[in-house]
Design an enzyme around this catalytic site. Structure first.
Site, PDB file in Angstrom:
ATOM      1  N   ARG A  83       0.798 -11.399  20.477  1.00  0.00           N
ATOM      2  CA  ARG A  83       1.574 -12.005  21.286  1.00  0.00           C
ATOM      3  C   ARG A  83       1.599 -11.557  22.761  1.00  0.00           C
ATOM      4  NH1 ARG A  83       0.346 -14.448  17.747  1.00  0.00           N
ATOM      5  NH2 ARG A  83       1.578 -15.125  15.984  1.00  0.00           N
ATOM      6  N   CYS A  91       9.836 -18.130  17.517  1.00  0.00           N
ATOM      7  CA  CYS A  91      10.608 -17.131  16.885  1.00  0.00           C
ATOM      8  C   CYS A  91      11.124 -16.226  17.923  1.00  0.00           C
ATOM      9  CB  CYS A  91       9.389 -16.054  16.334  1.00  0.00           C
ATOM     10  SG  CYS A  91       8.651 -16.665  14.891  1.00  0.00           S
ATOM     11  N   GLU A  94      10.640 -12.083  21.076  1.00  0.00           N
ATOM     12  CA  GLU A  94       9.526 -12.791  21.322  1.00  0.00           C
ATOM     13  C   GLU A  94       9.742 -13.852  22.463  1.00  0.00           C
ATOM     14  OE1 GLU A  94       7.008 -13.758  18.329  1.00  0.00           O
ATOM     15  OE2 GLU A  94       6.012 -15.498  19.352  1.00  0.00           O
TER      16      GLU A  94
HETATM   17  C1  LIG Z   1       9.019 -25.002  16.943  1.00  0.00           C
HETATM   18  C2  LIG Z   1       8.300 -23.754  17.688  1.00  0.00           C
HETATM   19  C3  LIG Z   1       7.213 -23.139  17.014  1.00  0.00           C
HETATM   20  C4  LIG Z   1       6.325 -22.095  17.389  1.00  0.00           C
HETATM   21  N1  LIG Z   1       5.767 -21.503  16.703  1.00  0.00           N
HETATM   22  C5  LIG Z   1       4.715 -20.630  17.264  1.00  0.00           C
HETATM   23  C6  LIG Z   1       3.757 -19.887  16.348  1.00  0.00           C
HETATM   24  O1  LIG Z   1       3.617 -20.121  15.253  1.00  0.00           O
HETATM   25  N2  LIG Z   1       2.864 -18.933  17.003  1.00  0.00           N
HETATM   26  C7  LIG Z   1       2.974 -18.724  18.209  1.00  0.00           C
HETATM   27  O2  LIG Z   1       2.374 -17.891  18.701  1.00  0.00           O
HETATM   28  N3  LIG Z   1       3.977 -19.151  18.938  1.00  0.00           N
HETATM   29  C8  LIG Z   1       5.162 -20.462  18.512  1.00  0.00           C
HETATM   30  N4  LIG Z   1       5.753 -20.781  19.373  1.00  0.00           N
HETATM   31  C9  LIG Z   1       6.146 -20.065  20.736  1.00  0.00           C
HETATM   32  C10 LIG Z   1       5.394 -21.041  21.854  1.00  0.00           C
HETATM   33  O3  LIG Z   1       4.702 -22.016  21.080  1.00  0.00           O
HETATM   34  C11 LIG Z   1       4.161 -20.168  22.207  1.00  0.00           C
HETATM   35  O4  LIG Z   1       4.637 -18.831  22.641  1.00  0.00           O
HETATM   36  C12 LIG Z   1       3.292 -20.645  23.275  1.00  0.00           C
HETATM   37  O5  LIG Z   1       2.127 -20.072  23.637  1.00  0.00           O
HETATM   38  C13 LIG Z   1       3.985 -21.027  24.484  1.00  0.00           C
HETATM   39  O6  LIG Z   1       3.018 -22.103  25.224  1.00  0.00           O
HETATM   40  P1  LIG Z   1       3.847 -22.720  26.551  1.00  0.00           P
HETATM   41  O7  LIG Z   1       2.716 -23.580  27.250  1.00  0.00           O
HETATM   42  O8  LIG Z   1       5.111 -23.447  26.157  1.00  0.00           O
HETATM   43  O9  LIG Z   1       4.102 -21.548  27.576  1.00  0.00           O
HETATM   44  P2  LIG Z   1       5.636 -21.295  28.246  1.00  0.00           P
HETATM   45  O10 LIG Z   1       6.472 -21.032  27.016  1.00  0.00           O
HETATM   46  O11 LIG Z   1       6.064 -22.301  29.245  1.00  0.00           O
HETATM   47  O12 LIG Z   1       5.331 -19.942  29.060  1.00  0.00           O
HETATM   48  C14 LIG Z   1       5.051 -18.711  28.351  1.00  0.00           C
HETATM   49  C15 LIG Z   1       4.611 -17.571  29.219  1.00  0.00           C
HETATM   50  O13 LIG Z   1       3.198 -18.092  29.629  1.00  0.00           O
HETATM   51  C16 LIG Z   1       2.994 -18.178  30.957  1.00  0.00           C
HETATM   52  N5  LIG Z   1       2.254 -19.347  31.452  1.00  0.00           N
HETATM   53  C17 LIG Z   1       2.440 -20.325  31.163  1.00  0.00           C
HETATM   54  N6  LIG Z   1       1.258 -21.149  31.398  1.00  0.00           N
HETATM   55  C18 LIG Z   1       0.730 -20.370  32.366  1.00  0.00           C
HETATM   56  C19 LIG Z   1      -0.510 -20.518  33.247  1.00  0.00           C
HETATM   57  N7  LIG Z   1      -1.100 -21.651  33.416  1.00  0.00           N
HETATM   58  N8  LIG Z   1      -1.085 -19.482  33.789  1.00  0.00           N
HETATM   59  C20 LIG Z   1      -0.299 -18.192  33.580  1.00  0.00           C
HETATM   60  N9  LIG Z   1       0.768 -17.931  32.747  1.00  0.00           N
HETATM   61  C21 LIG Z   1       1.186 -19.099  32.050  1.00  0.00           C
HETATM   62  C22 LIG Z   1       4.552 -18.257  31.465  1.00  0.00           C
HETATM   63  O14 LIG Z   1       4.565 -17.767  32.860  1.00  0.00           O
HETATM   64  C23 LIG Z   1       5.345 -17.366  30.359  1.00  0.00           C
HETATM   65  O15 LIG Z   1       5.217 -15.937  30.785  1.00  0.00           O
HETATM   66  C24 LIG Z   1       6.635 -21.910  19.017  1.00  0.00           C
HETATM   67  C25 LIG Z   1       7.773 -22.472  19.486  1.00  0.00           C
HETATM   68  C26 LIG Z   1       8.462 -23.505  19.054  1.00  0.00           C
HETATM   69  C27 LIG Z   1       9.466 -23.994  19.951  1.00  0.00           C
END
Ligand SMILES: Cc1cc2nc3c(=O)[nH]c(=O)nc-3n(C[C@H](O)[C@H](O)[C@H](O)COP(=O)(O)OP(=O)(O)OC[C@H]3O[C@@H](n4cnc5c(N)ncnc54)[C@H](O)[C@@H]3O)c2cc1C
Length: 298
Positions: A172, A221, A295
């Protein structure tokens, strides 16, 4: 001249005091300034101006891992880069994608084109940039095993292309981004064509829908699993053993479906989340002696 005036002059729009509640999947009450960047040129200009004005900022992907503060003191940027869906008209060795594309778009393409390996992305709400930053993954594997290259813009506005492999990531997290780097492009590979991929994705989505609160307002999570050489301790199992499933604090609830998910039942704030997580973490440490690392980005 101020940072915002500089941005305006460069043709980049800022939405000040915007309601950001819907910009995170947890829907916490939040306002802040939003800057939408629509091209790589705008990202470069933004970085140069942020550096010269010593302006800190946050990066929003899907907000699926970021509960947002009630009143943000720094602006957030959100990428809305052009994406030509024709790239998924046929099977290619590699796919170069703008960082703002959703993983749902990728799993649907994988299902149609039978791209082996892409099933690891099933059901993760994310932009591909956010998924790389977090090394998102499921029980089927992590995005790290699909990454070939990442295009990023550093704090000086330099565009860099990094060739990456699994060792550039850990559980992660990534081991290569600096806090101010903005990923604008991601190149993914696959492991050939496998007719079973669509069934694998369908089955995994069904499993997730049964075992995780996919329709609740959460940020995924709460805690990372604690991984040591001896064993993996799953935070959800330990919270469940303590009988805390369904526990409420203000308008937050430990999900009755999966104990490692924290649900916002409406109008909660980041402060509420911090307080509740501090309590749950303390209970876990007190009862089992295990320090679970959050996380979600709090
Ligand atoms: C219902 C649900 C289920 C989920 N299940 C999982 C799962 O099974 N496995 C899992 O790993 N995660 C899961 N997650 C968590 C989430 O989906 C992941 O962590 C995902 O990678 C977040 O992506 P995001 O685009 O929403 O990033 P954000 O949440 O918006 O950002 C996360 C981080 O990434 C950085 N970031 C975002 N975009 C960029 C970019 N373009 N350049 C540089 N940095 C950037 C941000 O600064 C921040 O630090 C779940 C979330 C939910 C709500």
């Amino acid at each position: 001249m101020s940072f915002y005036e500089d941005l305006n002059k460069a043709g980049i729009q800022i939405e000040e005091g915007k309601d950001l509640t819907s910009f995170s999947t947890m829907r916490l009450r939040s306002t802040g300034d939003l800057i939408v960047l629509k091209s790589v040129e705008e990202i470069v200009t933004f970085q140069k101006l942020a550096k010269s004005n010593q302006q800190a900022f946050g990066i929003l992907g899907w907000g699926a891992n970021q509960p947002l503060p009630e009143r943000s003191t720094v602006p957030y940027i959100k990428l809305q880069l052009e994406f030509d869906k024709k790239i998924f008209d046929d099977v290619r060795d590699e796919y170069s994608l703008p960082a703002s594309v959703s993983l749902a778009t990728l799993t649907s393409a994988a299902s149609r084109l039978c791209l082996s390996g892409w099933e690891v992305l099933s059901g993760i709400p994310a932009s591909v940039g956010g998924a790389i930053a977090m090394n998102a993954g499921t029980a089927l594997g992590e995005i790290a095993k699909l990454v070939v290259r990442v295009g990023l813009c550093d704090e000086d506005g330099n565009l860099k292309s990094l060739e990456l492999c699994e060792k550039d990531f850990s559980y992660r997290r990534n081991n290569f981004l600096k806090k101010t780097d903005i990923i604008y492009q991601v190149t993914l590979k696959h492991y050939g064509v496998d007719k079973e991929v669509s069934t694998k994705i369908k089955n995994y989505l069904q499993y997730r829908n049964k075992t995780q609160p996919m329709n609740a307002w959460t940020c995924g999570c709460m805690f990372k699993n604690s991984v040591s050489e001896q064993k993996i301790c799953r935070a959800g199992e330990y919270i469940d053993i303590m009988g805390l499933k369904g526990l409420r604090f203000k308008n937050l609830r430990i999900s009755p479906v999966h104990a490692n998910f924290l649900e916002n039942l409406g109008d909660s704030t980041l402060e509420d989340v911090r307080e509740f997580i501090r309590f749950i973490r303390g209970q876990l440490k007190g009862q089992f002696g295990i320090e679970f690392e959050p996380e979600i980005k709090i």
